[in-house]
Scaffold this motif. Structure first.
Motif, PDB file in Angstrom:
ATOM      1  N   TRP A  47       0.991  -1.192   0.014  1.00 35.75           N
ATOM      2  CA  TRP A  47       0.000   0.008  -0.080  1.00 35.75           C
ATOM      3  C   TRP A  47       0.911   1.217   0.012  1.00 35.75           C
ATOM      4  O   TRP A  47       1.897   1.351   0.502  1.00 35.75           O
ATOM      5  N   LEU A  48       0.293   2.433  -0.601  1.00 25.99           N
ATOM      6  CA  LEU A  48       1.088   3.594  -0.596  1.00 25.99           C
ATOM      7  C   LEU A  48       0.297   4.614   0.017  1.00 25.99           C
ATOM      8  O   LEU A  48      -0.963   4.646  -0.246  1.00 25.99           O
ATOM      9  N   ARG A  49       1.004   5.282   0.742  1.00 27.21           N
ATOM     10  CA  ARG A  49       0.559   6.842   1.482  1.00 27.21           C
ATOM     11  C   ARG A  49       0.194   7.533   0.226  1.00 27.21           C
ATOM     12  O   ARG A  49       0.995   7.436  -0.902  1.00 27.21           O
ATOM     13  N   ILE A  57       5.183  10.403  -2.024  1.00 35.60           N
ATOM     14  CA  ILE A  57       4.750  10.031  -3.094  1.00 35.60           C
ATOM     15  C   ILE A  57       3.190  10.923  -3.335  1.00 35.60           C
ATOM     16  O   ILE A  57       2.268  10.911  -2.650  1.00 35.60           O
ATOM     17  N   SER A  58       3.158  11.742  -4.105  1.00 27.64           N
ATOM     18  CA  SER A  58       1.875  12.528  -4.474  1.00 27.64           C
ATOM     19  C   SER A  58       0.894  12.107  -5.505  1.00 27.64           C
ATOM     20  O   SER A  58      -0.127  12.370  -5.501  1.00 27.64           O
ATOM     21  N   ALA A  62      -0.194   6.479 -10.045  1.00 30.17           N
ATOM     22  CA  ALA A  62       0.908   6.593 -11.277  1.00 30.17           C
ATOM     23  C   ALA A  62       1.882   5.524 -10.912  1.00 30.17           C
ATOM     24  O   ALA A  62       2.569   4.992 -11.617  1.00 30.17           O
ATOM     25  N   VAL A  63       2.277   5.665  -9.532  1.00 31.90           N
ATOM     26  CA  VAL A  63       3.305   4.593  -9.208  1.00 31.90           C
ATOM     27  C   VAL A  63       3.057   3.425  -9.218  1.00 31.90           C
ATOM     28  O   VAL A  63       3.458   2.264  -9.693  1.00 31.90           O
ATOM     29  N   THR A  68       2.333  -2.460 -11.558  1.00 35.53           N
ATOM     30  CA  THR A  68       1.489  -3.582 -12.102  1.00 35.53           C
ATOM     31  C   THR A  68       2.346  -4.357 -13.134  1.00 35.53           C
ATOM     32  O   THR A  68       2.298  -5.386 -13.420  1.00 35.53           O
ATOM     33  N   GLN A  69       3.403  -3.529 -13.825  1.00 33.79           N
ATOM     34  CA  GLN A  69       3.994  -4.107 -14.645  1.00 33.79           C
ATOM     35  C   GLN A  69       5.429  -4.864 -14.412  1.00 33.79           C
ATOM     36  O   GLN A  69       6.017  -5.499 -15.069  1.00 33.79           O
TER      37      GLN A  69
END
Length: 343
Positions: A47-49, A57-58, A62-63, A68-69
C-alpha cells in the motif's frame, strides 16, 4: 469474526515513498523495488500513502501503474487518497485503468474532508470553485457510483466516427468490492459500513467517549471496528485491515536497532493523550523482536478482531532498513501470527 486465536490471513505493508526533492527518482525507484521485494517475500499486499506538496508520493496511482508491470500477484492499494484533491469522475477512470493493468489487484483506499492547509492551497487547487466544493461523504458516493458503472452523462452513441459511452471507461468488474475507506472515528466507521465499503483502520484514531480513566487506543479502535461491522451488510464478515507501525529487530544490526528505538521514542509523547483540535490519538510504534511484537499484538483488543493487516513502515528510514524490516516481517513476525506466505 476473527479472534486472537485465529491465524493472520492477509499480510501487507504500507510506505510513504519518501524521496529527495533534489533528486526524486531514486526514492520512487526504491518504492517500486520494495513492492517487488514484497511479492518475492510472499506479502499479500503493498500500500502507498498519499502526500501532496511534501516529499512523499503525490501520485500513488501513477506509481502503482508502474508496479503492475513489475509484479504479477501482490495486491496494490492506496491508504489513502484524500478525495478533497480529486475529481471523482477522473479518479474513477484512473482507478479502473490501473485495475485493468494489474489484472484486478487494485485496492483503492480513500477519505474525505477539506485538503490540509485548505486556506493556503484552495487558490491553486480550486481558484474558481473553492467555496462551492463539497468535501462531504457525497464525494465518496460520487466516486463509488462511477466505479460501479452508473451513468456519468445522459449522452451515449455515435458521433461521426467516434463512439461515446455514458459510463466511465474502462469498467473493471470487481473493483467496487475492493474499495476501502480510511476511517478514524465512529461516524466514519458507521458510514463506511452502511455504504458497503471495506475499512482501513490505521495507527491514528479520533478520541471519543468518556475519558475518566484515560483513552486506550486499542479500546477506541475496537469500538470503531464493531460499529463498522454492526452497520455493514456482511456483518461480522466485513473486511477490516489494521495498519499499525511495527519494526521487528530480529536481523537488525546494533546501529539499526538504536535508530529504530530512537525513532519510536521520539514519537511516544504523542501517544499519551489526544492531540490537537481533532483530538487524534496515536498508537505507539511496536519495536522489538518478532516474538515480542507478536505477543503485544495478540494482547491488542482491536488486532484480535482482524485477520488482515498492512503494517506501516516508518517515514524516514533508509532503503536497506526497509529491506531488513520487510524480510523480518515476512519470515518471522508473520509466521508468529499464524500467517503463511503466498506461493
Amino acid at each position: 469474526m476473527p479472534t486472537h486465536s485465529e491465524p493472520l490471513r492477509k499480510l501487507g505493508f504500507l510506505t510513504i515513498g519518501l524521496f529527495d526533492p533534489a533528486d526524486p527518482r531514486p526514492g520512487h525507484a526504491s518504492t517500486l523495488e520494495l513492492i517487488e521485494l514484497g511479492e518475492q517475500l510472499g506479502f499479500d499486499s503493498a500500500w502507498l500513502r498519499h502526500r501532496h506538496l511534501q516529499h512523499g508520493i503525490s501520485s500513488p496511482i501513477a506509481v502503482l501503474a508502474a508496479a503492475t508491470q513489475r509484479t504479477r500477484r501482490i495486491e496494490l492499494g492506496t491508504a489513502v487518497i484524500p478525495l478533497g484533491w480529486e475529481n471523482p469522475l477522473r479518479l474513477a477512470e484512473d482507478l479502473a485503468t490501473v485495475d485493468i493493468l494489474s489484472g484486478g489487484r487494485l485496492n483503492p483506499g480513500v477519505s474525505v474532508g477539506p485538503p490540509m492547509h485548505w486556506d493556503d492551497v484552495k487558490g491553486a487547487l480550486y481558484p474558481d470553485t473553492a467555496e462551492a466544493e463539497d468535501f462531504s461523504y457525497e464525494r465518496v458516493l460520487r466516486l463509488l457510483r462511477f466505479v460501479r458503472g452508473e451513468a456519468a452523462t445522459e449522452f451515449r452513441g455515435v458521433e461521426g466516427i467516434e463512439v461515446f459511452s455514458d459510463r466511465v471507461q474502462p469498467q473493471s468488474p470487481g473493483l467496487a468490492r475492493r474499495m476501502w475507506y480510511g476511517g478514524a472515528s465512529l461516524r466514519s466507521a458507521r458510514w463506511a459500513g452502511e455504504n458497503g465499503m471495506n475499512l482501513l483502520a490505521s495507527s491514528v484514531v479520533r478520541a471519543e467517549g468518556p475519558d475518566e480513566a484515560g483513552y486506550d487506543f486499542a479500546a477506541v479502535q475496537l469500538a470503531q471496528i464493531r460499529e463498522f461491522r454492526a452497520h455493514h451488510p456482511e456483518g461480522e464478515r466485513a473486511r477490516v485491515s489494521q495498519g499499525l507501525v511495527v519494526i521487528p529487530t530480529d536481523s537488525a544490526s546494533a546501529e539499526q536497532q538504536a535508530k529504530y528505538r530512537a525513532y519510536a521514542a521520539s514519537r511516544l509523547p504523542r501517544t499519551t493523550a489526544p492531540q490537537g483540535p481533532g483530538r487524534l490519538l496515536f498508537a505507539p510504534d511496536l519495536v522489538g523482536t518478532s516474538a515480542e511484537i507478536a505477543e503485544r499484538l495478540h494482547a491488542h483488543a482491536a488486532f484480535q478482531q482482524v485477520d488482515e493487516v498492512a503494517f506501516a513502515l516508518p517515514f524516514t528510514f533508509d532503503h536497506e532498513d526497509y529491506v531488513q524490516i520487510l524480510t523480518d516481517i515476512a519470515t518471522r513476525l508473520g509466521p508468529a501470527l499464524g500467517w503463511r506466505p503466498a506461493a
